[in-house]
Design a protein around this motif. Structure first.
Motif, PDB file in Angstrom:
ATOM      1  N   GLY A   8     -35.082  16.813 147.138  1.00 53.08           N
ATOM      2  CA  GLY A   8     -35.595  16.666 148.506  1.00 53.08           C
ATOM      3  C   GLY A   8     -35.679  15.229 148.961  1.00 53.08           C
ATOM      4  N   GLY A   9     -34.642  14.455 148.645  1.00 49.06           N
ATOM      5  CA  GLY A   9     -34.589  13.076 149.122  1.00 49.06           C
ATOM      6  C   GLY A   9     -33.751  12.972 150.379  1.00 49.06           C
ATOM      7  N   ALA A  10     -33.237  11.768 150.642  1.00 53.04           N
ATOM      8  CA  ALA A  10     -32.463  11.512 151.858  1.00 53.04           C
ATOM      9  C   ALA A  10     -31.239  12.420 151.950  1.00 53.04           C
ATOM     10  CB  ALA A  10     -32.048  10.037 151.892  1.00 53.04           C
ATOM     11  N   ALA A  11     -30.414  12.426 150.916  1.00 56.73           N
ATOM     12  CA  ALA A  11     -29.194  13.240 150.939  1.00 56.73           C
ATOM     13  C   ALA A  11     -29.529  14.721 150.971  1.00 56.73           C
ATOM     14  CB  ALA A  11     -28.323  12.919 149.725  1.00 56.73           C
ATOM     15  N   CYS A  29     -32.672  26.541 151.459  1.00 54.83           N
ATOM     16  CA  CYS A  29     -33.897  26.204 150.721  1.00 54.83           C
ATOM     17  C   CYS A  29     -33.712  24.875 149.982  1.00 54.83           C
ATOM     18  CB  CYS A  29     -34.205  27.327 149.727  1.00 54.83           C
ATOM     19  SG  CYS A  29     -35.573  26.964 148.610  1.00 54.83           S
ATOM     20  N   ILE A  30     -34.738  24.029 150.040  1.00 52.97           N
ATOM     21  CA  ILE A  30     -34.747  22.770 149.281  1.00 52.97           C
ATOM     22  C   ILE A  30     -35.734  22.907 148.127  1.00 52.97           C
ATOM     23  CG2 ILE A  30     -35.171  20.274 149.341  1.00 52.97           C
ATOM     24  CD1 ILE A  30     -34.738  20.341 152.376  1.00 52.97           C
ATOM     25  N   LEU A  31     -35.269  22.585 146.923  1.00 48.32           N
ATOM     26  CA  LEU A  31     -36.153  22.540 145.757  1.00 48.32           C
ATOM     27  C   LEU A  31     -36.378  21.078 145.368  1.00 48.32           C
ATOM     28  CD1 LEU A  31     -34.534  25.328 143.503  1.00 48.32           C
ATOM     29  CD2 LEU A  31     -36.381  25.586 145.192  1.00 48.32           C
ATOM     30  N   GLU A  32     -37.627  20.633 145.428  1.00 45.65           N
ATOM     31  CA  GLU A  32     -37.966  19.248 145.092  1.00 45.65           C
ATOM     32  C   GLU A  32     -38.892  19.237 143.880  1.00 45.65           C
ATOM     33  OE1 GLU A  32     -39.017  15.413 144.545  1.00 45.65           O
ATOM     34  OE2 GLU A  32     -37.291  16.099 145.713  1.00 45.65           O
TER      35      GLU A  32
END
Length: 406
Positions: A8-11, A29-32
């Motif tokens: 879940g960073g910039a890219a 979905c984003i997994l951070e």
């Protein structure tokens, strides 16, 4: 279609926003792995976030990447610095370009960028999950199985955007798919000089210096800052980026040569000395510093050559003239280590670009698997270039991941 972004960073965020914008019916979905998103965005540029650089020619833009220049030159045909400016401004984020071409939010707050991303994600209905440490990715007949510390996630497409990995442990999962990993080493770091007395001048800035590693052709150009541990500033950071692998091989021990007067050459400087002696010969050296360097540094360089600051320009003898000229344009310092600001680290290395399709950012070895950002063997010098690499590759991966794959 389920599209999962790991990181879940910039890219990662840009890839998610691009994916959902291009494929509205997809579940994105984003997994951070941490409890917070966009950590590097938050602290970058001293908390201001240098979003890109006002280099609007794709060829010139690509020349600011020690690793990935040719790859990005093609990628910038799809999303470049001007596209970045347009993207943010069309979403209400006003930007400001500074004299060095660095572009920051007008607010001078990285939170403006973070709020923009979170608002867009909310509007588009992107699912965001924190504290999801991915342990394993497995290709199945139906897609991908992602195992995290919180359970199993199923996906049709996966975009990996885990950023730079200086210890390379995360790459083992990617290597299991057959990908070649260029061993990561730090880039963009400052130089430690424990034995150099110049550290006493901490805080001194020379607006334009040239620095090179002795015995190498690599060059860092720009402002140079003297710190309590050695040297920093854009000239040093630039040199550390271009010389990342060479410096790693040397275990960060080397000699550097500093030209305090930028492009000044010996013969031109010698002529300038003669002119000064003719016009200002009666003046004391300490009272007449004719060069674009701070007086504290001027006095230091005089004393380094055992020249009394109170002596007159006219009395500068041949031997002392030679020593001072050489020091002004070829000043030698010993580097014994580096300082990397761990929150802002950039790495040289990552997934071999020969195994990534530049038009889609898809793995050439495993259909349905995409990459974006610094997990690839891409890194830029300081000045907004690393974020531009993240936006570009994230945009392309997101735009492409919902298409039919072979």
């Amino acid at each position: 279609m389920k599209i999962t972004i790991i990181g879940g960073g910039a890219a990662g965020f840009f890839a998610a926003l691009s994916a959902k914008s291009h494929f509205l019916d997809a579940h994105v979905c984003i997994l951070e792995k941490t409890s917070k998103f966009l950590g590097k965005v938050k602290i970058s540029g001293g908390g201001r976030c240098n979003v890109t650089n006002a280099t609007f020619n794709n060829r010139l833009l690509s020349e600011n990447y020690p690793r990935g220049e040719k790859f990005l030159r093609k990628a910038f045909e799809q999303f470049n610095a001007q596209d970045t400016v347009n993207w943010f401004e069309s979403r209400g984020v006003a930007l400001k370009t500074y004299p060095d071409n660095c572009i920051f939010p007008l607010s001078n707050e990285s939170q403006s960028i973070i709020d923009c991303f979170l608002n867009e994600a909310r509007k588009l209905g992107i699912e965001i999950q924190t504290n999801q440490s991915v342990e394993h990715i497995r290709k199945t007949d139906k897609g991908f199985e992602i195992k995290s510390n919180q359970g199993i996630h199923l996906a049709d497409r996966v975009i990996i955007t885990v950023g730079g990995q200086p210890k390379s442990t995360w790459f083992s999962a990617i290597e299991s798919f057959g990908h070649n990993i260029i061993p990561p080493v730090p880039s963009l770091f400052t130089f430690n000089m424990p034995q150099e007395p110049i550290k006493a001048l901490m805080g001194v800035v020379v607006e334009k210096a040239r620095v090179r590693i002795e015995g190498q052709k690599l060059l860092g150009i720009g402002p140079l800052l003297v710190t309590h541990w050695g040297m920093s500033g854009p000239a040093i950071l630039q040199l550390s980026a271009w010389g990342a692998r060479i410096l790693a091989e040397k275990d960060y021990c080397c000699s550097i040569l500093v030209n305090w007067l930028d492009e000044m050459k010996e013969e031109a400087l010698r002529q300038e000395f003669l002119s000064i002696q003719k016009i200002h010969g009666a003046k004391m050296l300490q009272n007449h510093n004719p060069f674009p360097i701070p007086n504290r540094l001027w006095i230091y360089l005089l004393e380094k050559n055992e020249i009394k600051p109170e002596s007159r320009w006219l009395d500068l003898a041949g031997k002392n003239t030679n020593k001072l000229i050489n020091t002004l344009i070829n000043d030698r310092y010993e580097v014994k280590g580096k300082t990397t600001f761990k929150e802002e680290f950039v790495t040289a290395g990552g997934i071999d670009l020969a195994e990534i399709e530049v038009k889609t950012m898809q793995s050439k070895l495993l259909p349905g698997l995409f990459f974006a950002g610094e997990v690839c063997d891409i890194d830029g010098i300081t000045g907004g270039f690393n974020f531009q690499g993240a936006w570009t590759t994230g945009f392309i991966a997101g735009k492409s991941c919902g298409m039919h794959v072979n």
